[in-house]
Design an enzyme around this catalytic site. Sequence first.
Site, PDB file in Angstrom:
ATOM      1  N   HIS A   1       0.841  -1.192   0.000  1.00 30.33           N
ATOM      2  CA  HIS A   1       0.000   0.000   0.000  1.00 30.33           C
ATOM      3  C   HIS A   1       0.880   1.246   0.000  1.00 30.33           C
ATOM      4  O   HIS A   1       1.758   1.413   0.859  1.00 30.33           O
ATOM      5  CB  HIS A   1      -0.938  -0.013   1.211  1.00 30.33           C
TER       6      HIS A   1
ATOM      7  N   GLU B   1       1.819   3.574   3.000  1.00 34.62           N
ATOM      8  CA  GLU B   1       2.310   2.935   4.220  1.00 34.62           C
ATOM      9  C   GLU B   1       3.846   2.923   4.232  1.00 34.62           C
ATOM     10  O   GLU B   1       4.495   1.886   4.285  1.00 34.62           O
ATOM     11  CB  GLU B   1       1.660   1.558   4.349  1.00 34.62           C
TER      12      GLU B   1
ATOM     13  N   GLU C   1       0.508  -5.133  11.019  1.00 35.79           N
ATOM     14  CA  GLU C   1       0.058  -3.740  10.926  1.00 35.79           C
ATOM     15  C   GLU C   1       0.874  -2.967  11.955  1.00 35.79           C
ATOM     16  O   GLU C   1       0.726  -3.169  13.161  1.00 35.79           O
ATOM     17  CB  GLU C   1      -1.443  -3.623  11.246  1.00 35.79           C
TER      18      GLU C   1
HETATM   19  O1  0X9 Z   1      -6.891  -4.118   4.327  1.00 32.24           O
HETATM   20  C1  0X9 Z   1      -5.728  -4.499   4.181  1.00 32.24           C
HETATM   21  O2  0X9 Z   1      -5.272  -4.844   3.095  1.00 32.24           O
HETATM   22  C2  0X9 Z   1      -4.807  -4.542   5.395  1.00 32.24           C
HETATM   23  N1  0X9 Z   1      -5.003  -3.371   6.207  1.00 32.24           N
HETATM   24  S1  0X9 Z   1      -4.498  -1.915   5.656  1.00 32.24           S
HETATM   25  O3  0X9 Z   1      -5.003  -0.903   6.554  1.00 32.24           O
HETATM   26  N2  0X9 Z   1      -2.912  -1.850   5.736  1.00 32.24           N
HETATM   27  O4  0X9 Z   1      -4.911  -1.771   4.316  1.00 32.24           O
HETATM   28  C3  0X9 Z   1      -5.165  -5.744   6.237  1.00 32.24           C
HETATM   29  C4  0X9 Z   1      -5.073  -7.038   5.528  1.00 32.24           C
HETATM   30  C5  0X9 Z   1      -5.379  -8.143   6.468  1.00 32.24           C
HETATM   31  N3  0X9 Z   1      -5.913  -9.250   5.788  1.00 32.24           N
HETATM   32  C6  0X9 Z   1      -5.147 -10.304   5.496  1.00 32.24           C
HETATM   33  N4  0X9 Z   1      -3.896 -10.287   5.801  1.00 32.24           N
HETATM   34  N5  0X9 Z   1      -5.693 -11.339   4.921  1.00 32.24           N
HETATM   35 ZN    ZN Z   2      -1.853  -1.860   4.011  1.00 35.93          ZN
END
Ligand code: 0X9
Ligand code: ZN
Length: 428
Positions: A188, A191, A390
Amino acid sequence: MFSSRRTAATIAAAACLLLLPAAQAGVSAAPDDPVAVPAAEAGGTAVYTVPDTDSRSRTEINRSGAQVLSVTGSTATIEATPEQAAQLRAGGFALQAQQDVVSALQELNLDRKAAPGTAAFPPDDQGYHTYDEVNQVLDQVVADHGDIAAKSSVGKSFEGRDIPVLKISGNVAQDEAEPEVLFSCNQHAREHLTTEMCLRIITRFTDGYASDPAIKEVVDSREIWIVPMVNPDGSIYDVESGQYRGWRKNRQDTGTDTNRNWDYQWGCCGGSSGNPASETYRGTAPFSSPEASQLAGFVDSRVVDGAQQIKAHIDFHTFSELVLWPYGYTDADTAEGMTQEEYDRFVRVGTEMARTNGYTPQQSSDLYITDGSVNDWMWGKHKILSFTFEMYPSSGGIDGFYPPDEVIQRETERNDAAVDILLREAGA
Ligand code: 0X9
Ligand code: ZN
Ligand code: CA
Ligand code: CA
């Protein structure tokens, strides 16, 4: 002109476009004009907190087109257009408005002394590395430690940039029979702290090799692959004007969320969007984004004599301070390709890592449902012990993506012990 462009855009498209403050959208607002168009008038997005959410309701929030930015306890911080906010309120969510995104970004940019035409990262955030600087660091590491570090590319981004990968291992030029471990960062765009996390891993295992026997032991017994910038186009786009844009996706058309584009249960379960304007747009097909596709191709290429060499993986994101494991597409602990025993191992290793960094460990669908995410593919296709971290901060709005560069050292060091645990576990 900004408002006429806005009027012309669909409401859905506006959710994305309006992440761009006027001064950097190539429109006519003066660079020294910090005044934001009121969100309601702009049709722009705003940040809200929502109390008493759970994974189900957060998935519902994402399905409305709004986006969960972070979760602390049961309180979610979300980004939504006025229309989405009204819809969610009508559905019983108690949204509390915090700040509109355009003014939050303008305030942040002012705080960091950002201005169009300045260096890519704002003057106050020069501790962060741009794409070019990442490449310079990698080249320097290889120049200084050519015996244990080698640079290559997993392939090209949508705009044709190489996505660099660094291998660190004793006898680095040889493909030895050692457990391989992958660290990936910056899927992303906004980030940016995650890029610094990958750079931290690189400098720790190369600079420490000669002097630290524990580091030497790890480097000599593993093959470590690090991809500091999975999404270079998006990362560059987010900073190239000299002011942060709050950009998340890649730069393919209106952008694909590469972390919804992986070819495992792609688009199955309401954990991504089919709307190209959405922040969680899954793309036109599995692996339609070059970035996810190239990284996947690299992982596929690590199958030697029928055996996947990469045993463990962390994909770094920001923010919320969480350690997440698959599956993301289902609430169930066990599912096709995930036995109770395998799930228990994720819980054990994830919890052990989280004890070292103070993050909260949980299955990724406990946050909200995601389909087509990297971890589900890594595990589902290759049985790679794959986590999402995260990182810092634990909560916040849009500013949560832009911690000041003063925190880089503390917040990347914070994961040293967890990284070591994963490297150990790859040999188990
Ligand atoms: O939504 C996402 O892609 C991730 N959070 S973010 O705020 N960085 O965009 C979380 C992804 C979690 N899901 C999996 N790892 N499957
Ligand atoms: Zn992310
Ligand atoms: Ca080796
Ligand atoms: Ca090998």
